[in-house]
Design a protein around this motif. Structure first.
Motif, short mmCIF file in Angstrom:
data_model
loop_
_atom_site.label_atom_id
_atom_site.label_comp_id
_atom_site.label_asym_id
_atom_site.label_seq_id
_atom_site.Cartn_x
_atom_site.Cartn_y
_atom_site.Cartn_z
N ILE A 272 0.85 -1.20 0.00
CA ILE A 272 0.00 0.00 0.00
C ILE A 272 0.88 1.25 0.00
CG2 ILE A 272 -1.65 1.35 1.37
CD1 ILE A 272 -2.76 -1.44 2.32
N ARG A 273 1.92 1.23 0.83
CA ARG A 273 2.83 2.39 0.88
C ARG A 273 3.50 2.61 -0.46
NH1 ARG A 273 5.50 0.37 5.34
NH2 ARG A 273 4.13 0.60 7.13
N ALA A 274 3.79 1.53 -1.17
CA ALA A 274 4.47 1.65 -2.47
C ALA A 274 3.51 2.07 -3.57
CB ALA A 274 5.14 0.33 -2.82
N GLY A 275 2.24 2.30 -3.24
CA GLY A 275 1.27 2.75 -4.24
C GLY A 275 0.77 1.65 -5.16
N ARG A 276 0.96 0.38 -4.77
CA ARG A 276 0.49 -0.72 -5.61
C ARG A 276 -1.04 -0.80 -5.56
NH1 ARG A 276 4.68 -4.63 -3.75
NH2 ARG A 276 6.52 -3.93 -4.87
N THR A 277 -1.62 -1.36 -6.61
CA THR A 277 -3.06 -1.62 -6.60
C THR A 277 -3.29 -2.95 -5.88
OG1 THR A 277 -3.05 -2.93 -8.62
CG2 THR A 277 -3.27 -0.54 -8.87
N ILE A 278 -4.54 -3.21 -5.58
CA ILE A 278 -4.90 -4.44 -4.89
C ILE A 278 -4.51 -5.66 -5.75
CG2 ILE A 278 -7.29 -4.59 -5.73
CD1 ILE A 278 -8.12 -5.13 -2.81
N PHE A 306 -5.73 -6.04 2.23
CA PHE A 306 -5.46 -4.78 1.53
C PHE A 306 -6.63 -3.82 1.73
CE2 PHE A 306 -4.96 -1.79 -1.85
CZ PHE A 306 -3.63 -1.81 -2.24
N GLU A 310 -5.72 -0.36 3.85
CA GLU A 310 -5.55 0.90 3.12
C GLU A 310 -6.26 2.06 3.84
OE1 GLU A 310 -7.28 0.63 -0.81
OE2 GLU A 310 -9.09 -0.28 0.02
#
Lengths: 313, 294
Positions: A272-278, A306, A310
């Motif tokens: 989540i911190r890395a900006g990844r999507t679910i 997730f 988030e």
């Protein structure tokens, strides 16, 4: 031989194998172990609910008092509930006075129907105060799945709701034997209930505890870790998990589960911190070793965790 | 698809204590084998031919009449969905348009359709050239084995569709949310997330999170025998510096805590703003001020 004939042959071999396995099952009773005086447990198989005969995947149990019997989880189908009912009757003449569901999942509640007898013999059904709402929301999906996976004709009466709701704690007397029920905040689900047999210090943990079978997050990951901390501090002689072997080594028995849940939490937070999507998180977070049913449940756990994490501040 | 499903009725009787019944089961099993290959073929056809879906045929007629819809060209519009819904309550879906959005040619509307859900049209998104990219990512509930489709309508009148088949997961996985009390407690909380460098006249990726139970209204309360009232997010409007960049008409096929990732093109300094209305006419809004670099 064409490809299609080959398929036929494989199906035929599988069919004969299955039919002989069925013939064996038909002649055997539900295996039960008396793990402590008056405490009986049936260990479910490690398989997804819809893929095991009769939905026989969860641990089921019963406790015999001087007056009557408490059943703890009724199994994944009406047929399995019936087998459990007979298993009780083979071991005691005392009536079943309580059927306790540790939570809403189908492998724990769909045998309830078998215990619904007419008149004075009907037991009381017992669950977490939020079980009714959770069961109501899932009833259509469960009835559809019972039909699809086990050929059980759809009938709303197959879902049996609790008569007795536990908001915090409740003691039930089985006749000179007290069991203590405890309702938990959202953890594995939002309606987890444990049962403690005071006579033998046996804790039925429901799916708050998994052994061998990968833990499944259907409530709140962070809540579950908090509940685990409380469970780890309990003084008990043995713990019956919702899935997997009964253990006397407490809290050592739950250490692998804590490790998995903490690692899941840390890896999902990092994604989540890395900006990844679910979807990217599901694809990139590696599967854990040393658990069964990882392919069935790990990606699901990442998905659910997730959506929960988030919202952390 | 679980290949053993046709044996379900037999397995359900596995505890019957009678040798003759077991023999009957064996015979019935062999009988079922005879029809198995045909069943498998029929299901395969359903999974592989999105045009054959009866729900789609009805929807197509009412939404798009006889207009041609280009299919099978994923170089124009892409749809990503998991082959199996790991968690039926949270199935990530992402749609990407693979051509530049210009005033001359851009995606104007995008339908997200889940054939076998109680209400198949899950969302209708409206984009503008200021959206930059007509891409959207969200999460949906999946009730059953189903085709999922994204149908884009361009300002030129062209229609294009991409389709995926999603298998529902096992019985532990059900569309309802995980903590109904908690979902009500935080209703209406919203959050924007904008990652990376925000540059003027470049598409910027933004995420809008809305805390809402998104109740379907299809669940009957066993105590009152009344249906839990439907209560879900109905409309979302996103603007930047006063110009609309995305609107969405949505329903309860969207997961609890609706979540959208989308793009927009900022000209200069401005406010990214979202206004949300639900079926109870509750209104929520949130905004974040952005200062794009050049």
């Amino acid at each position: 031989m064409g490809a299609r004939d080959g398929t036929y042959l494989r199906c035929l071999v599988a069919g004969v194998f299955l039919a002989s396995a069925l013939a064996q099952a038909a002649d055997s009773d539900l295996p039960m172990h008396e793990i402590a005086p008056g405490v009986f447990v049936h260990e479910g198989r490690h398989a997804p609910w819809g893929e095991a005969a009769n939905g026989d995947v969860a641990n089921l149990g019963f406790i015999v008092g001087e007056r009557c019997v408490a059943v703890i989880d009724s199994g994944g189908s009406p047929g399995l509930g019936e087998a459990l009912r007979r298993a009780v009757a083979q071991r005691t003449a005392r009536p079943v006075c309580y059927v306790i569901n540790t939570h809403v999942h189908p492998d724990h509640v769909l045998g309830n129907r078998a215990f619904e007898a007419n008149g004075a013999d009907r037991p009381q059904f017992v669950g977490h105060v939020r079980l009714t709402a959770a069961l109501t929301a899932r009833a259509p999906a469960y009835l559809a799945a019972l039909e699809r996976e086990f050929g059980v004709t759809r009938d709303a009466a197959l879902i049996v709701y609790p008569d007795l709701q536990v908001a915090d704690r409740l003691q039930l007397d089985l006749g000179n034997r007290t069991i203590e029920l405890r309702a938990w905040p959202t953890a594995h689900t939002d309606n987890d209930l444990t049962v403690f047999d005071t006579a033998t210090a046996t804790l039925f943990a429901g799916d708050l505890v998994f052994a061998a079978h990968l833990p499944v997050v259907d409530g709140k990951l962070l809540g579950w870790l908090e509940v685990l901390s409380v469970l780890e501090g309990l003084t008990v002689d043995r713990v019956v998990p919702g899935h997997g072997a009964i253990s006397a080594a407490w809290p050592a028995a739950v250490a692998p589960q804590r490790k998995y849940l903490e690692s899941l939490r840390d890896q999902v937070r990092a994604a989540i911190r890395a900006g990844r999507t679910i979807g990217e998180a599901v694809a990139s977070i590696p599967s854990p070793d040393n658990w069964l049913l990882v392919d069935e449940f790990h990606r699901r756990n990442v998905t659910a965790s997730f959506a929960e994490l988030e919202w952390e501040d | 698809m679980n290949a053993l499903t046709p044996f379900g009725p037999l397995r359900a009787r596995a505890t019957v204590r009678s040798f003759s019944l077991a023999t009957a089961a064996l015979l019935l099993g062999l009988l079922l084998l005879a029809v198995l290959p045909r069943t498998v073929v029929a299901q395969g056809a359903n999974a592989e031919d999105p045009e054959a879906s009866p729900v789609w045929q009805q929807l197509r007629a009412s939404l798009f009449q006889q207009r041609p819809i280009a299919t099978g060209d994923d170089s124009q519009i892409g749809l990503e969905a998991p082959v199996r819904a790991e968690d039926a309550a949270i199935v990530p879906i992402s749609v990407s348009t693979r051509f530049e959005q210009t005033p001359e040619r851009h995606v104007r509307k995008l339908w997200l359709v889940i054939d076998n859900n109680p209400s198949p049209v899950g969302a209708v998104f409206t984009f503008t050239p200021d959206s930059g990219k007509a891409d959207i990512e969200t999460r949906v509930r999946v009730d059953a084995y189903t085709h999922v489709r994204a149908i884009a309508e361009l300002n030129t009148g062209e229609l294009m569709m991409s389709t995926r088949f999603v298998k529902a997961s096992g019985g532990c996985s059900a569309p309802p949310g995980k903590d109904q009390a908690a979902a009500m407690a935080t209703l209406g909380k919203m959050r924007f997330r904008v990652d990376g460098d925000v540059r003027a006249r470049q598409p910027v990726l933004a995420q809008l999170m809305i805390s809402h139970p998104n109740n379907s209204g299809l669940v009957m309360d066993q105590l009152t025998r009344h249906f839990t009232p439907a209560h879900f997010v109905r409309r979302i409007e996103v603007s930047y510096a006063g110009k609309p960049i995305l609107t969405a008409e949505v329903d309860f096929s969207i997961s609890e805590n609706p979540n959208f990732r989308f793009y927009f093109v900022p000209e200069g300094e401005g406010e990214l703003r979202a206004e949300v209305v639900d079926t109870n006419d509750l209104r929520f809004d949130t905004a974040v001020r952005l200062q794009p670099g050049s």
